[in-house]
Design a protein around this motif. Structure first.
Motif, PDB file in Angstrom:
ATOM      1  N   PHE A  91       0.851  -1.184   0.000  1.00 31.41           N
ATOM      2  CA  PHE A  91       0.000   0.000   0.000  1.00 31.41           C
ATOM      3  C   PHE A  91       0.893   1.242   0.000  1.00 31.41           C
ATOM      4  O   PHE A  91       1.703   1.432   0.905  1.00 31.41           O
ATOM      5  N   THR A  92       0.742   2.088  -1.021  1.00 31.89           N
ATOM      6  CA  THR A  92       1.512   3.316  -1.154  1.00 31.89           C
ATOM      7  C   THR A  92       0.548   4.505  -1.119  1.00 31.89           C
ATOM      8  O   THR A  92      -0.654   4.351  -0.868  1.00 31.89           O
ATOM      9  N   THR A  93       1.061   5.667  -1.403  1.00 33.07           N
ATOM     10  CA  THR A  93       0.198   6.852  -1.421  1.00 33.07           C
ATOM     11  C   THR A  93      -0.925   6.708  -2.448  1.00 33.07           C
ATOM     12  O   THR A  93      -1.970   7.347  -2.311  1.00 33.07           O
ATOM     13  N   ALA A  94      -0.723   5.873  -3.451  1.00 26.35           N
ATOM     14  CA  ALA A  94      -1.774   5.659  -4.451  1.00 26.35           C
ATOM     15  C   ALA A  94      -3.003   4.991  -3.843  1.00 26.35           C
ATOM     16  O   ALA A  94      -4.094   5.031  -4.420  1.00 26.35           O
ATOM     17  N   ASP A  95      -2.831   4.362  -2.685  1.00 28.82           N
ATOM     18  CA  ASP A  95      -3.946   3.677  -2.019  1.00 28.82           C
ATOM     19  C   ASP A  95      -4.635   4.545  -0.987  1.00 28.82           C
ATOM     20  O   ASP A  95      -5.602   4.099  -0.349  1.00 28.82           O
ATOM     21  N   SER A  96      -4.177   5.771  -0.800  1.00 25.57           N
ATOM     22  CA  SER A  96      -4.710   6.645   0.240  1.00 25.57           C
ATOM     23  C   SER A  96      -6.124   7.111  -0.078  1.00 25.57           C
ATOM     24  O   SER A  96      -6.517   7.237  -1.246  1.00 25.57           O
ATOM     25  N   GLY A  97      -6.870   7.409   0.984  1.00 21.40           N
ATOM     26  CA  GLY A  97      -8.111   8.130   0.807  1.00 21.40           C
ATOM     27  C   GLY A  97      -7.817   9.564   0.418  1.00 21.40           C
ATOM     28  O   GLY A  97      -6.806  10.137   0.841  1.00 21.40           O
ATOM     29  N   ARG A  98      -8.679  10.164  -0.379  1.00 21.62           N
ATOM     30  CA  ARG A  98      -8.426  11.525  -0.878  1.00 21.62           C
ATOM     31  C   ARG A  98      -9.540  12.468  -0.479  1.00 21.62           C
ATOM     32  O   ARG A  98     -10.701  12.071  -0.384  1.00 21.62           O
ATOM     33  N   GLY A  99      -9.163  13.710  -0.242  1.00 19.31           N
ATOM     34  CA  GLY A  99     -10.155  14.741   0.009  1.00 19.31           C
ATOM     35  C   GLY A  99     -11.050  14.449   1.193  1.00 19.31           C
ATOM     36  O   GLY A  99     -12.237  14.812   1.195  1.00 19.31           O
ATOM     37  N   GLY A 100     -10.498  13.788   2.208  1.00 18.64           N
ATOM     38  CA  GLY A 100     -11.293  13.463   3.377  1.00 18.64           C
ATOM     39  C   GLY A 100     -12.159  12.232   3.218  1.00 18.64           C
ATOM     40  O   GLY A 100     -12.979  11.933   4.098  1.00 18.64           O
TER      41      GLY A 100
END
Length: 795
Positions: A91-100
């Motif tokens: 899991f990298t930043t590409a897997d992060s939730g975005r915009g809350g």
């Protein structure tokens, strides 16, 4: 919108089901809630809907990334069953939730999805009827140090030997007991290992070869295991030796042996064993999840809920590196210059050994989190793992991403940790960047470990605590149940005081500062909270350490309202070398040999901590009070048997998983210059009243409860008011008052290693006006000078 974009949007809508309707596409201003379904009987060519799930977490991850990039709330729902991973999920930043909008990986309601790094072993045949040894085929070259049979860790083939059966040498061992001479006839001698269970270390070293009565060991594992402290050659407290990992050692029921060269697994079964009725799992992977971004762009806003993490191994101890264990899952991973006579001159430390200290490595975890923020683990089960279960912000060497540290706002709540080879949770690193980071983004901070059940871990690496937090700013370890361990329950801190400001005379004498600087600034360890935990059935093998243990300066730390019992009559509350500024209060310690202990000497700065208001029913008190250590014992109560007073009974009832936490009643804040206490005049509750110092009397207007956000609250059990910089002032002379708690930063305070309490908003010090020492002297903010009228002690 182009025709191509419309076709892409339509395709996404077909591919993913949503709770709120059809996905509107990446360009939509209105976020959707997207569900991606996974099932073992699915197909990765499916769209991932409830009716047509995908088969693998890896495919679900691809779909989740697309939806997260569109600022959607994303939930990956895993149906029950076993998902056998071919490689760890990364899991990298590409897997992060975005915009809350978070990304959640969770179990389907009422189901148990297992992320497994192992294979199920089948095809058993009887190998030796007389010994009831069975054999099964496994992939050729498969290697593992663990085997799980019907949900339990099975022991490797091993035999105990007496320490006087062998003579330790610089290259290995000489066999002294004639009954062991058969070892020279065994095949695959370089797979045999020596295990040494010591006072606070648990060591493994592999054999190179055996000829006649000479056992030659692999290097550097052998030498590294035999210098420093509590060594294989000379353990502080005796300890058992074992020879392990040879077919000839299959002598105990339930033991196993793996022959990778032949691709065969052997198991000495109980009588009447019917293979088809049993689940045998051989781990293949060394980790399951890697969660890591970068310091500039951490991975964030991901939750894992209701999942099982199972079946891993860790192979390093069987390599020439071995497991030259030093303490709590650290080991020496490479060779260092050693004195030629290290077997005699370096059995309780030596200057060259200090040169290795900053290169110690950490055991990697099955689930690894670093360079990450806002990651949550909730309601998961970590079991059948061959090393540490969950590693958060460890040094880079313990993360397959190559990026260590940098974990913040990580929550580990209501998980179960059991039946694993290493500790349950390890937070923080041990190398210099952990305690004095080159980049502020490396700091591990705001880690919450709550309501977890830790039971029966550290089964192979027996020197590991159930929960360990090293260099962490504001770790909160609360309402956990920690039980059935060979060593400690909960350990915090690292460094033996050597990395604290001004260093340690002890380590100056040992020669450490020939290899590192004497630091002038505090470490990142501060504001630890260990509260309302139930810690029991610990210290089953190793006598050193304590049920709850602190190491090095920990400004603002509170160890409170814990219930400790059944620890083999060892130490309940243990402050080891360099521990400072720790407040230990309202704990219940039952049947300990030593209920409170400070490892204090004239050279190690184990100073300035307070044991206040604890209850214990026996055991000695070994706390160094008075100059130069100035630790304080105050209001502790010894009871008879288990006739606990009501306050202790409330702690016992509230401790552990799910217990309710009463509002903290607080502790005194003592002015060092005067010996008086921070006081609200007359016990008033009028907002805006300026604080003063007064003779300490234990009344509610002198009891201050520190919150997780850095507030100091008075009257916390009734109508709390906060310590406040009046009018949000930031100039010298600003009055320090009580005020309605509002969460603003003029009500947030830092407790510093030098005894100063500074305003988070202003950076100014809590100051007794004019350095006064009389009752009624007012308290204000002032530029920090280091004077005694700006030094305070909690408790």
């Amino acid at each position: 919108m182009s025709a191509g974009t419309r076709r892409l949007t339509a395709a996404l809508a077909v591919a993913v089901s949503t709770l709120a309707g059809v996905v509107a596409g990446a360009a939509s201003a209105q976020a959707e809630t997207v569900s991606i379904h996974v099932a073992p009987n699915g197909d990765d060519n499916n769209p991932g809907t409830a009716e047509a799930p995908v088969a693998t977490p890896a495919k679900a991850q691809q779909l989740a990334r697309t939806q997260a990039a569109a600022n959607n709330d994303v939930t990956v729902l895993l149906a029950g069953g076993t998902y056998r991973l071919a490689a760890p999920l990364v899991f990298t930043t590409a897997d992060s939730g975005r915009g809350g909008h978070p990304v959640t990986w969770q179990a389907e309601a009422g189901q148990t999805p297992i992320l497994s790094g192992g294979i199920r072993v089948t095809g058993w045949t009887l190998q030796d009827a007389g010994q009831n040894i069975w054999v099964a085929p496994v992939p050729q070259g498969a290697e593992a140090r663990q085997l799980f049979v019907d949900g339990a860790l099975a022991p490797r083939a091993s035999i105990p030997i007496a320490r006087d059966d062998v003579q330790i040498t610089t290259t290995g061992m000489n066999i002294l007991n004639p009954a062991l001479r058969y070892l020279a006839t065994l095949p695959q001698q370089n797979r045999i290992e020596v295990e040494s269970q010591n006072s606070f270390t648990n060591r493994y070293a592999p054999v190179q070869s055996i000829s006649g009565t000479t056992i030659t060991m692999q290097q550097p594992a052998w030498n590294n295991n035999n210098w420093g402290y509590d060594t294989l050659a000379r353990p502080f407290g005796g300890g058992q030796l074992f020879l392990e990992n040879s077919y000839s050692f299959l002598r105990g029921t339930g033991q196993w042996y793996l022959d990778p060269q032949a691709g065969k697994l052997y198991y000495k079964a109980p009588a009447g064993w019917a293979p088809a009725s049993h689940d045998v799992e051989l781990p293949r992977l060394e980790s399951l999840l890697h969660i890591s971004g970068s310091y500039a762009d951490p991975v964030h806003d991901i939750t894992f809920e209701g999942l099982h993490f199972e079946h891993t191994t860790w192979l390093t101890p069987g390599t020439p590196v071995g497991y030259a264990n030093q303490q709590s899952g650290t080991f020496i991973p490479t060779s260092y210059p050693m004195p030629g006579d290290f077997l005699s001159s370096c059995q309780s430390g030596c200057p060259q050994f200090e040169g290795a200290r900053n290169g110690w490595a950490q055991v990697p975890a099955a689930v690894q989190v670093s360079a990450a923020t806002a990651i949550t683990f909730s309601g998961n089960t970590f079991t059948h793992l061959g090393q540490v279960a969950l590693g958060i912000g460890n040094d880079a060497n313990a993360h397959d991403s190559g990026i260590g540290l940098g974990a913040s706002s990580i929550t580990v709540d209501r998980n179960t940790f059991t039946e694993s080879s290493g500790g349950a949770i390890v937070v923080g690193g041990v190398r210099p960047d952990a305690h004095h980071p080159a980049n502020p983004a490396m700091v591990n901070k705001d880690i919450t470990i709550s309501n977890n059940t830790v039971n029966g871990v550290a089964k192979d690496y027996k020197e590991m605590a159930g929960i360990l937090a090293t260099y962490v700013t504001h770790a909160v370890i609360t309402h956990n149940e920690v039980a059935n361990l060979t060593y400690d329950g909960i350990d915090v801190g690292w460094g033996w005081g050597a990395n604290d400001p001004g260093g340690s005379q002890d380590y100056r004498n040992r020669g450490l500062y020939n290899y590192q600087p004497v630091y002038t600034t505090p470490t990142t360890l501060r504001d630890t909270v260990v509260s309302y935990n139930r810690v029991h059935a610990t210290k089953r093998l190793m006598h050193d350490g304590g049920s709850i243990y602190n190491l090095s300066a920990n400004p603002g730390a509170s160890i409170d309202h814990n219930h400790i019992y059944d620890n083999n009559r060892t130490v309940g509350l243990y402050l080891d070398e360099g521990s400072r500024y720790v407040n230990l209060s309202n704990n219940v310690i039952q049947d300990s040999g030593v209920w409170a202990f400070t490892n204090a000497s004239g050279t190690n700065n184990t100073n300035d901590s307070t044991f206040a208001g604890n209850w214990y029913n026996g055991g000695s008190t070994a706390v160094a009070t008075g100059p130069p250590h100035n630790n304080v014992l105050s209001g502790n109560v010894q009871v008879s048997g288990t006739n606990w007073p009501s306050g202790a009974q409330q702690v016992i009832a509230a401790a552990g998983v799910g217990g309710s936490t009463p509002p903290p009643t607080g502790t005194p804040i003592r002015a060092v210059g005067s010996g008086k206490c921070l006081d609200v005049n007359g016990g008033t509750t009028t907002a805006g009243t300026q604080l003063q110092i007064w003779d300490c009397n234990g009344a509610s207007n002198q009891r201050w409860a520190r919150t997780a956000s850095g507030e100091f609250r008075v009257y916390n059990d009734t109508s709390p008011l906060c310590l406040d910089a009046s009018g949000r002032g930031t100039t010298n002379g600003t009055q320090v008052v009580i005020w309605t708690c509002n969460g603003q930063n003029n009500q947030q305070w830092n407790v510093n290693a030098n005894g100063a309490i500074t305003g988070a908003q202003s950076g100014l010090c809590l100051d007794v006006s004019g350095a006064g020492t009389a009752n009624g002297t007012k308290v204000q903010l002032w530029t920090c000078t280091g004077a005694a009228n700006q030094q305070w002690r909690l408790g």
